[in-house]
Design an enzyme around this catalytic site. Structure first.
Site, mmCIF file in Angstrom:
data_model
loop_
_atom_site.group_PDB
_atom_site.id
_atom_site.type_symbol
_atom_site.label_atom_id
_atom_site.label_comp_id
_atom_site.label_asym_id
_atom_site.label_seq_id
_atom_site.Cartn_x
_atom_site.Cartn_y
_atom_site.Cartn_z
ATOM 1 N N SER A 149 56.472 42.167 66.561
ATOM 2 C CA SER A 149 57.611 43.029 66.874
ATOM 3 C C SER A 149 57.513 43.966 67.951
ATOM 4 C CB SER A 149 57.964 43.551 65.449
ATOM 5 O OG SER A 149 59.222 44.416 65.771
ATOM 6 N N TYR A 162 56.732 48.759 57.910
ATOM 7 C CA TYR A 162 56.879 47.512 58.766
ATOM 8 C C TYR A 162 56.243 47.601 59.806
ATOM 9 C CZ TYR A 162 59.643 44.126 61.265
ATOM 10 O OH TYR A 162 59.761 42.960 62.094
#
Length: 257
Positions: A149, A162
Site C-alpha cells: 500500500s 495497518y
C-alpha cells in the site's frame, strides 16, 4: 503484449473474490494462466469471478480458506493441491499474488492488542507462511507479487498498525528477492493508492466531495481503478518483468508527491 503471455502458468491470488484481487485474477486468466481464486467468506462473489473467467475462455477454480489463523497457509495449499490436477497438467504454482488483507483505522492511543494481532496475522503472517509453504511447489522462474500500500511510505498516524503491516510486507519482499533470486524467482511489492473498490465504496462512491478529495491526492488527478493495479500485477507476472525484483512499484497515480 500477447493475449496468452501466461499460457501454461498457474497463479494463486489471495483475496480474489472482490476488489483488486478480483481484477488481478481476471487479468491473469485473460493472459492465459490457470488461476486459483482464494477467498475467505464471499463465496458467491468468488463463484462469480470463476464464471466470468470461464465465460471469457479462461480457467480458474476457488479455494476457501480463512487467513489470520495458525495453520492457514497449510490449509490453503492442501486445498490447492487437491484441485490443481483437475485444471492443469502441471502440479505446483508459478505466480503467487498475496493480495488478501484487512484494514484498521486506529491511532496509537486507541489501538487494541487484539486489533494489532489481527491485522498483522492477516497482512503479514499469512503471506509469510503462504510463501514458505509454497517453496516446494513454486517452480523456478516464478513470480511473487505482494500487494502492499502507498501508506507504507506515508506518515498516517490514524492508520499506524495497518501502515506498519505494509512496511513489513515490503521488507519481506526484499528478502524474498535475495533468497529466491538464484532460482530465477522474482519478488516485488505493489503500492496502490486510493482505488474505487468495495472496501472504499462506503465513503467514496456517490460522494462528490470525497471523490474530488481522493482525486486531488494523485498527480494524475483521478481515483484509481482496479484494472490500474491489475495491469501492473500482470506485468510483474510476465516474462517482461524478468529483470525486476526486490522493488516497490508505486501505483498510486503519484499520490502526495
Amino acid at each position: 503484449m500477447s493475449t496468452y503471455m501466461l499460457e501454461g502458468k498457474v497463479a494463486l491470488v489471495t483475496g480474489g473474490s472482490r476488489g483488486l484481487g478480483r481484477a488481478i485474477a481476471e487479468r491473469l486468466a485473460r493472459d492465459g494462466a490457470v488461476v486459483a481464486v482464494a477467498f475467505a467468506r464471499h463465496k458467491a462473489a468468488a463463484n462469480e469471478v470463476i464464471e466470468r473467467i470461464r465465460k471469457d475462455g479462461g480457467r480458474a477454480f476457488t479455494i476457501q480458506t480463512e487467513l489470520g489463523r495458525h495453520g492457514d497457509a497449510a490449509a490453503l495449499w492442501a486445498a490447492f493441491d487437491a484441485q490443481i490436477g483437475q485444471h492443469s497438467p502441471h502440479e505446483g504454482v508459478d505466480i503467487i499474488v498475496n493480495n488478501a488483507g484487512i484494514g484498521l483505522s486506529s491511532d496509537l492511543a486507541s489501538l487494541t492488542e487484539e486489533g494489532f494481532d489481527e491485522v498483522f496475522a492477516v497482512n503479514v503472517r499469512a503471506p509469510f507462511f503462504i510463501v514458505r509453504e509454497a517453496l516446494k511447489r513454486l517452480r523456478d522462474g516464478g513470480r511473487i507479487i505482494n500487494i502492499s500500500s502507498g501508506v507504507a511510505r506515508l506518515a498516517m498516524p490514524e492508520m499506524i498498525a495497518y501502515g506498519s503491516t505494509k512496511g513489513a510486507l515490503d521488507t519481506f519482499t526484499l528478502n524474498l528477492a535475495k533468497e529466491l533470486g538464484p532460482r530465477g524467482i522474482t519478488a516485488n511489492s505493489v503500492h496502490p493508492g486510493i482505488v474505487d473498490t468495495d472496501v472504499n465504496a462506503g465513503w467514496l462512491r456517490g460522494n462528490a466531495e470525497a471523490e474530488a478529495y481522493a482525486a486531488s491526492l494523485a498527480a494524475l488527478g483521478r481515483v484509481g481503478r482496479p484494472e490500474d493495479i491489475a495491469d501492473v500485477a500482470a506485468f510483474l507476472a510476465s516474462d517482461d518483468a524478468r529483470w525486476v525484483t526486490g522493488r516497490v512499484i508505486d501505483a498510486t497515480g503519484g499520490a502526495r508527491l
